[in-house]
Motif scaffolding. Structure first.
Motif, mmCIF file in Angstrom:
data_model
loop_
_atom_site.group_PDB
_atom_site.id
_atom_site.type_symbol
_atom_site.label_atom_id
_atom_site.label_comp_id
_atom_site.label_asym_id
_atom_site.label_seq_id
_atom_site.Cartn_x
_atom_site.Cartn_y
_atom_site.Cartn_z
ATOM 1 N N GLN A 192 17.451 -24.077 129.321
ATOM 2 C CA GLN A 192 16.520 -24.512 128.286
ATOM 3 C C GLN A 192 17.043 -24.083 126.919
ATOM 4 O OE1 GLN A 192 14.950 -23.249 131.434
ATOM 5 N NE2 GLN A 192 15.218 -25.443 131.711
ATOM 6 N N ASP A 193 17.819 -23.000 126.892
ATOM 7 C CA ASP A 193 18.463 -22.513 125.666
ATOM 8 C C ASP A 193 19.651 -21.664 126.085
ATOM 9 O OD1 ASP A 193 19.261 -21.392 123.272
ATOM 10 O OD2 ASP A 193 17.502 -20.105 123.051
ATOM 11 N N THR A 194 20.856 -22.237 126.044
ATOM 12 C CA THR A 194 22.030 -21.474 126.490
ATOM 13 C C THR A 194 22.296 -20.273 125.588
ATOM 14 O OG1 THR A 194 23.578 -22.883 125.239
ATOM 15 C CG2 THR A 194 23.119 -23.506 127.531
ATOM 16 N N ARG A 220 37.142 -29.163 131.908
ATOM 17 C CA ARG A 220 36.496 -29.018 130.607
ATOM 18 C C ARG A 220 35.098 -28.455 130.796
ATOM 19 N NH1 ARG A 220 40.835 -29.363 129.717
ATOM 20 N NH2 ARG A 220 42.051 -30.760 128.381
ATOM 21 N N ILE A 221 34.641 -27.741 129.784
ATOM 22 C CA ILE A 221 33.327 -27.103 129.805
ATOM 23 C C ILE A 221 32.461 -27.707 128.714
ATOM 24 C CG2 ILE A 221 32.045 -24.932 129.533
ATOM 25 C CD1 ILE A 221 34.718 -23.511 130.291
ATOM 26 N N ARG A 222 31.267 -28.155 129.074
ATOM 27 C CA ARG A 222 30.291 -28.574 128.073
ATOM 28 C C ARG A 222 29.195 -27.522 128.004
ATOM 29 N NH1 ARG A 222 25.609 -32.823 128.885
ATOM 30 N NH2 ARG A 222 24.717 -30.889 129.660
ATOM 31 N N VAL A 223 28.987 -26.991 126.809
ATOM 32 C CA VAL A 223 27.932 -26.002 126.599
ATOM 33 C C VAL A 223 26.661 -26.740 126.187
ATOM 34 C CG1 VAL A 223 27.220 -23.956 125.311
ATOM 35 C CG2 VAL A 223 29.638 -24.295 125.885
ATOM 36 N N GLY A 224 25.560 -26.459 126.887
ATOM 37 C CA GLY A 224 24.311 -27.155 126.651
ATOM 38 C C GLY A 224 23.561 -26.662 125.427
ATOM 39 N N MET A 225 22.347 -27.163 125.258
ATOM 40 C CA MET A 225 21.543 -26.935 124.065
ATOM 41 C C MET A 225 21.412 -25.456 123.700
ATOM 42 S SD MET A 225 18.410 -26.109 122.580
ATOM 43 C CE MET A 225 17.075 -26.170 123.739
ATOM 44 N N MET A 226 21.561 -25.188 122.393
ATOM 45 C CA MET A 226 21.440 -23.831 121.861
ATOM 46 C C MET A 226 20.372 -23.795 120.775
ATOM 47 S SD MET A 226 25.406 -22.524 121.589
ATOM 48 C CE MET A 226 25.943 -23.808 120.456
ATOM 49 N N HIS A 227 19.435 -22.878 120.880
ATOM 50 C CA HIS A 227 18.417 -22.708 119.842
ATOM 51 C C HIS A 227 19.051 -21.973 118.659
ATOM 52 C CE1 HIS A 227 14.780 -21.753 117.722
ATOM 53 N NE2 HIS A 227 13.995 -22.199 118.689
ATOM 54 N N PRO A 228 18.919 -22.515 117.442
ATOM 55 C CA PRO A 228 19.550 -21.883 116.274
ATOM 56 C C PRO A 228 19.216 -20.405 116.109
ATOM 57 C CG PRO A 228 18.720 -24.047 115.686
ATOM 58 C CD PRO A 228 18.238 -23.785 117.083
ATOM 59 N N ILE A 251 28.550 -29.018 120.160
ATOM 60 C CA ILE A 251 27.366 -28.169 120.249
ATOM 61 C C ILE A 251 26.117 -29.030 120.092
ATOM 62 C CG2 ILE A 251 28.430 -26.008 119.478
ATOM 63 C CD1 ILE A 251 27.184 -26.542 116.691
ATOM 64 N N HIS A 252 25.086 -28.677 120.840
ATOM 65 C CA HIS A 252 23.781 -29.324 120.710
ATOM 66 C C HIS A 252 22.865 -28.303 120.066
ATOM 67 C CE1 HIS A 252 20.087 -31.322 122.837
ATOM 68 N NE2 HIS A 252 20.050 -31.434 121.512
ATOM 69 N N THR A 293 21.994 -33.040 117.241
ATOM 70 C CA THR A 293 20.739 -32.378 116.869
ATOM 71 C C THR A 293 19.552 -33.220 117.331
ATOM 72 O OG1 THR A 293 19.640 -31.152 115.090
ATOM 73 C CG2 THR A 293 20.367 -33.393 114.570
ATOM 74 N N ASP A 294 18.383 -32.610 117.318
ATOM 75 C CA ASP A 294 17.130 -33.290 117.678
ATOM 76 C C ASP A 294 16.200 -33.287 116.473
ATOM 77 O OD1 ASP A 294 18.285 -33.213 120.166
ATOM 78 O OD2 ASP A 294 16.833 -31.833 121.047
#
Length: 425
Positions: A192-194, A220-228, A251-252, A293-294
């Protein structure tokens, strides 16, 4: 007995469905890809937005009508967020909450025998190093933690996923090592927040990325959503970790609004200057970074001036990917007590932002026309060909390749959402 599983929503929920399938396989319960052949149907629900809620409700009702003799089990976030509605629309349905996946076989067996069983509530059960069944052996999803540390007023997902529960780095690394040995080429680190990873255990996301990226193999590695607000804790270390050549330059980083006033009212825990600081650092250190971004359009307290600030922020930051969502009340969310703005206004704002979004992403992609990109082929295209992801995680449509291939491709055509290209030697 045969079981059919259909899953909705995010990458994390997709992995939950894979775990449920793994539990069934471990208990010698047969899975089927044909809903007509199934005796039991599991609907792994998503509940993040109202349109998705409506889709899930309609789906459950449709299944009950079309297959009155099949047993239906509901899993996913709806079980924890809105059991009242679930009871109303499916009084004969069994439930599997997202924290009770290890009980899937028991619930299925009882449902098959006509017993309604509801397994819900929270647990600390690990979701790594467990059997997962998937049709896609080239992409491996790793849930690095579950739950969050946020208090966002618009969110109901946190009521389903609970408090932060991070899994040990060593366990995650072992999970990934096994996946690579079995042919996985893309590793998706999801949560939910990496960026919250390790806040409860003393570990951190940067160290985790480094440990995974140092494994042997070409992947390859994709890093998921990060809360600022959590990226701010160790932004420099995260940037250094993402610089590794095995990590996508991606980055998301959801901002949700361009208004500090609305950010505060949303209880996001960060301000726009902090967000800009993160973006500027990533762009300086990783020039090819793709920033997603969202944006929530029409939060109840969003004024015309607030909306204008959001437009200005997007033009300033120019994210490569922008996910737009019209605000709608969610079950249990704090903001649901507020009065929604008129839907006509929300629709107009959303339409305006969509034009900004398309303009930004088209220009970003146009700049790649004629370039040669290194990419990983990750899936088949819905309209033919294959989808490869560039080192910056931009989708490229290409022919005459195989899943899992690392390729060099020349970009011959661009759109606002993807690229097209041809193989080069």
């Amino acid at each position: 007995m045969k079981v059919f599983i259909e899953s909705y929503g995010c990458t994390f929920n997709k992995a939950d469905a894979q775990i449920m399938a793994g539990v069934l396989e471990d208990n010698d319960i047969q899975l089927t890809n044909s809903i007509e052949d199934a005796d039991v149907i599991i609907v792994n629900s998503c509940y993040v937005k109202l349109p998705t809620e409506n889709k899930i409700v309609y789906r459950i009702q449709k299944l009950q009508k079309e297959f009155p003799n099949k047993k239906i089990i509901v899993g996913g976030c709806m079980v924890e967020i809105d059991p009242e509605k679930l009871e109303k629309i499916g009084p004969d349905c069994s439930w599997i909450g997202p924290h009770q996946l290890n009980k899937t076989a028991d619930v299925v067996e009882k449902a098959y025998c006509g017993e309604v069983t509801r397994e819900c509530g929270f647990s600390k059960e690990s979701k790594v190093n467990v059997n997962k069944v998937t049709d896609d052996s080239f992409i491996h999803i790793v849930q690095i933690c579950e739950g969050c540390t946020g208090a966002c007023t618009f969110c109901c997902t946190r009521f389903a996923r609970g408090a932060l529960n991070s899994y040990p780095i060593d366990d995650i690394v072992e999970d990934v090592r096994k996946a690579i040995d079995n042919g996985a080429a893309e590793i998706q680190l999801t949560a939910q927040d990496t960026a919250a990873y390790g806040l409860d255990t003393g570990e951190n996301l940067a160290d985790l990325i480094k440990e995974v990226s140092n494994l042997d193999g070409d992947f390859r590695i994709r890093v998921g959503m990060m809360h600022p607000k959590n990226v701010l804790r160790n932004v420099d270390e995260i940037i250094e970790a993402i610089k590794h050549p095995k990590v996508y330059n991606f980055i998301h980083l959801p901002v949700q609004t361009g208004s500090d006033k609305v950010l505060k009212e949303m209880r996001r825990g960060h301000n726009l200057d902090q967000y800009r600081e993160i973006v500027e650092k990533f762009k300086k250190e990783i020039p090819d970074i793709t920033i997603a971004t969202d944006i929530i359009v029409g939060y109840p307290t969003e004024t015309d001036e607030d909306f204008e600030l959001t437009c200005n922020l997007l033009e300033e930051i120019r994210p490569s990917l922008i996910h737009l969502s019209k605000y709608q009340h969610r079950k249990g969310a704090i903001s649901s007590d507020l009065k929604e703005i008129p839907h006509t206004v929300m629709k107009q704002r959303s339409k305006h932002l969509s034009k900004i979004k398309d303009s930004i992403t088209k220009k970003e992609n146009d700049e790649l026309l004629g370039t040669i990109q290194h990419a990983l082929v990750v899936e088949k295209g819905s309209k033919g060909g294959f989808i490869a992801k560039s080192d910056s995680y931009i989708p490229i449509i290409v022919d005459n390749v195989k899943l899992g291939d690392f390729i060099r491709v020349k970009i011959t055509e661009t759109t606002s959402t993807y690229l097209k290209g041809v193989l080069v030697d």
